[in-house]
Design an enzyme around this catalytic site. Structure first.
Site, short mmCIF file in Angstrom:
data_model
loop_
_atom_site.label_atom_id
_atom_site.label_comp_id
_atom_site.label_asym_id
_atom_site.label_seq_id
_atom_site.Cartn_x
_atom_site.Cartn_y
_atom_site.Cartn_z
CB THR A 127 33.17 13.90 -44.22
OG1 THR A 127 33.36 15.11 -43.46
CG2 THR A 127 33.05 14.24 -45.70
CB ILE A 174 23.64 14.07 -58.36
CG1 ILE A 174 24.16 15.50 -58.15
CG2 ILE A 174 22.16 13.96 -58.02
CD1 ILE A 174 24.28 15.95 -56.71
CD GLU A 211 22.03 11.61 -47.11
OE1 GLU A 211 21.64 12.79 -47.04
OE2 GLU A 211 22.85 11.21 -47.96
N GLY A 214 26.64 11.90 -47.12
CA GLY A 214 25.71 12.31 -46.06
C GLY A 214 26.37 13.11 -44.95
CB THR A 226 27.62 17.66 -53.52
OG1 THR A 226 27.19 17.07 -52.30
CG2 THR A 226 29.14 17.78 -53.52
C1 LIG Z 1 29.08 7.97 -54.22
C2 LIG Z 1 28.64 9.31 -53.76
C3 LIG Z 1 27.29 9.62 -53.74
C4 LIG Z 1 26.88 10.90 -53.35
N1 LIG Z 1 25.56 11.23 -53.45
C5 LIG Z 1 25.20 12.54 -53.29
C6 LIG Z 1 23.87 12.98 -53.58
O1 LIG Z 1 22.99 12.17 -53.96
N2 LIG Z 1 23.58 14.28 -53.46
C7 LIG Z 1 24.50 15.21 -53.06
O2 LIG Z 1 24.18 16.39 -52.97
N3 LIG Z 1 25.78 14.84 -52.75
C8 LIG Z 1 26.14 13.53 -52.87
N4 LIG Z 1 27.42 13.13 -52.59
C9 LIG Z 1 28.39 14.13 -52.14
C10 LIG Z 1 28.82 13.96 -50.69
O3 LIG Z 1 27.79 14.34 -49.82
C11 LIG Z 1 30.08 14.80 -50.53
O4 LIG Z 1 31.13 14.13 -51.24
C12 LIG Z 1 30.47 15.03 -49.09
O5 LIG Z 1 29.53 15.84 -48.44
C13 LIG Z 1 31.85 15.68 -48.98
O6 LIG Z 1 31.93 16.80 -49.78
P1 LIG Z 1 33.18 16.96 -50.79
O7 LIG Z 1 33.31 15.70 -51.54
O8 LIG Z 1 33.00 18.21 -51.55
O9 LIG Z 1 34.43 17.06 -49.84
P2 LIG Z 1 35.01 18.41 -49.19
O10 LIG Z 1 33.92 19.16 -48.54
O11 LIG Z 1 35.86 19.09 -50.17
O12 LIG Z 1 35.94 17.77 -48.04
C14 LIG Z 1 37.21 17.16 -48.33
C15 LIG Z 1 37.80 16.65 -47.01
O13 LIG Z 1 37.98 17.72 -46.13
C16 LIG Z 1 37.32 17.47 -44.90
N5 LIG Z 1 36.76 18.72 -44.38
C17 LIG Z 1 35.97 19.62 -45.02
N6 LIG Z 1 35.66 20.64 -44.21
C18 LIG Z 1 36.27 20.39 -43.03
C19 LIG Z 1 36.32 21.06 -41.77
N7 LIG Z 1 35.65 22.21 -41.55
N8 LIG Z 1 37.05 20.51 -40.79
C20 LIG Z 1 37.73 19.35 -40.96
N9 LIG Z 1 37.71 18.66 -42.14
C21 LIG Z 1 36.98 19.17 -43.14
C22 LIG Z 1 36.20 16.50 -45.26
O14 LIG Z 1 35.76 15.77 -44.12
C23 LIG Z 1 36.90 15.65 -46.29
O15 LIG Z 1 37.68 14.69 -45.63
C24 LIG Z 1 27.84 11.85 -52.93
C25 LIG Z 1 29.21 11.52 -52.91
C26 LIG Z 1 29.61 10.27 -53.35
C27 LIG Z 1 31.09 9.98 -53.40
#
Ligand SMILES: Cc1cc2nc3c(=O)[nH]c(=O)nc-3n(C[C@H](O)[C@H](O)[C@H](O)COP(=O)(O)OP(=O)(O)OC[C@H]3O[C@@H](n4cnc5c(N)ncnc54)[C@H](O)[C@@H]3O)c2cc1C
Length: 365
Positions: free
Chosen positions: A349, A150, A230, A347, A119
């Site tokens: 959303t 991360i 995952e 993992g 991410t």
């Molecule tokens: C505590 C925590 C631990 C994490 N650990 C890791 C890790 O170890 N490694 C890592 O790489 N990442 C990690 N993450 C990141 C996590 O995988 C991401 O937060 C997640 O994939 C969502 O990405 P984003 O936060 O950028 O949200 P965005 O992608 O910006 O999405 C925001 C919202 O829009 C919605 N959305 C996005 N695209 C669409 C679509 N096409 N259609 C409909 N709705 C959509 C999403 O579902 C969400 O509700 C972690 C996150 C947290 C909070």
């Protein structure tokens, strides 16, 4: 399986539960915990013996995950202690003996900590749009970019990072194991307090070309392949949190007296417990039907969303039935309530899971 559950229960009761509240306040778990878990074979249990693991199965792994939570640990603890579950599979699948010796064996032995860095601040769901770059100069990649959210990033010795080695889109993404990074920020969170989460940056980081995992341009496919385990693990955790909250709430409702009789004598309470049990059991039955077999992406997405919805419903009901006690910091249901919120975000959303289900259903691109 009974023996494995007993081992996990005893480890959780002795080595985790007495310290968990302190680790929640400290924002991380100690390195010694990794060594202790490795010493009894828990860290490497479900990994091949050829890479330093115990040769166990995915069923063993799910059993450990579930039993940790049922015995009083938490999904945050699992995120912190078992981060290698998301950091190592790509390296192991690459079969590269040098990478396995340098990163997999010492991590399964509890001596090193690895994290997975996909991410970026600009977005997580759109993995193919990531921007961190790795430009090859002879035997070295020069890496620049940032990663965020991360898990274990603040403690990690290395990260398995997704970087752009080629043009835009899926085919330009590769995986590199990177030791040279800066922790730019530790992130404070709603839940998973014992699991450190960090923002990282790479500034002209020199990474040996030998740290490339698999072939250049295959990173996206590798990430998608290993997302499945995952997601299923998160589904197992969500069901276990629901079951644990149900167990705690039944005990509480037997003990707690209001208006002259225990809560369990009130029909509205009994029916709520019945709904919590039904929701948990049905979700667990579907999720565990996928454990240990090659589940399709649609099945895995359905399992994650089903488990997350069940967990959300049950943790909320558990806090409500505990009354004020359920709102107090350090009460176990309060911690699960906060921890549960990440399950529909991390993992992949809930919305992205629904996209996967819809694509399978409608065969659209
Ligand atoms: C505590 C925590 C631990 C994490 N650990 C890791 C890790 O170890 N490694 C890592 O790489 N990442 C990690 N993450 C990141 C996590 O995988 C991401 O937060 C997640 O994939 C969502 O990405 P984003 O936060 O950028 O949200 P965005 O992608 O910006 O999405 C925001 C919202 O829009 C919605 N959305 C996005 N695209 C669409 C679509 N096409 N259609 C409909 N709705 C959509 C999403 O579902 C969400 O509700 C972690 C996150 C947290 C909070």
């Amino acid at each position: 399986m009974k023996e494995l559950r007993g081992l996990v229960r005893s480890f959780t009761t002795k080595e985790i539960v007495p310290h968990l509240a302190d680790w929640e306040r400290a924002g991380e778990v100690p390195r010694d915990l990794h060594r202790a878990a490795a010493a009894i074979g828990l860290l490497g249990l479900a990994y091949p013996e050829a890479v330093g693991g115990g040769g166990g199965t995915p069923l063993d792994s799910a059993t450990v995950t579930e039993e940790l939570i049922l015995s009083g640990a938490s999904s945050g603890l699992i995120a912190a202690l078992f981060t290698h579950g998301i950091a190592l599979p790509h390296i192991i699948a690459s079969g590269d003996p040098d990478l396995i010796d340098r990163f997999v064996r010492p991590t399964l032995a509890g001596e090193r900590i690895g994290a997975l860095a996909i991410t970026e601040p600009d977005g997580g769901s759109d993995v193919a749009g990531l921007r961190a770059t790795a430009v090859r100069h002879g035997d070295t990649y020069l890496v620049n970019g940032a990663k965020t959210y991360i898990t274990s990033g603040a403690r990690a010795d290395f990260v398995t990072a997704a970087v752009r080695t080629g043009g835009p889109g899926h085919d330009g993404v590769s995986l590199l194991v990177i030791e040279d990074f800066t922790v730019t920020r530790r992130l404070e969170k709603m839940g998973w307090h014992c699991s450190d989460t960090a923002e990282l940056s790479f500034v002209d980081a020199e990474v040996p070309a030998a740290n490339l995992v698999g072939a250049e341009g295959t990173g996206f496919r590798q990430i998608m392949r290993h997302f499945a385990s995952e997601r299923l693990s998160m589904a197992v955790q969500a069901c276990a949190m629901a079951q644990r909250c149900l167990d705690l709430t039944i005990a509480w409702c037997r003990d707690r007296t209001t208006f002259g009789s225990p809560l369990v004598t009130k029909q509205v309470v009994r029916h709520r417990l019945a709904e919590m049990a039904r929701t948990t059991t049905v979700a667990r039955t579907y999720v565990w039907s996928l454990v240990g077999r090659e589940a399709s992406p649609v099945e895995t997405a359905m399992a994650k969303n089903t488990a997350v919805a069940a967990c959300d419903f049950v943790v909320d009901a558990a806090v409500q039935l505990h009354g004020g006690a359920g709102y107090l910091r350090d009460s176990e249901v309060e911690r699960h309530y906060r921890d549960a919120r990440i399950m529909g975000i991390g993992g992949g959303t809930t919305e992205i899971m629904n996209e996967i289900i819809a694509k399978g259903l409608l065969d659209v691109r």
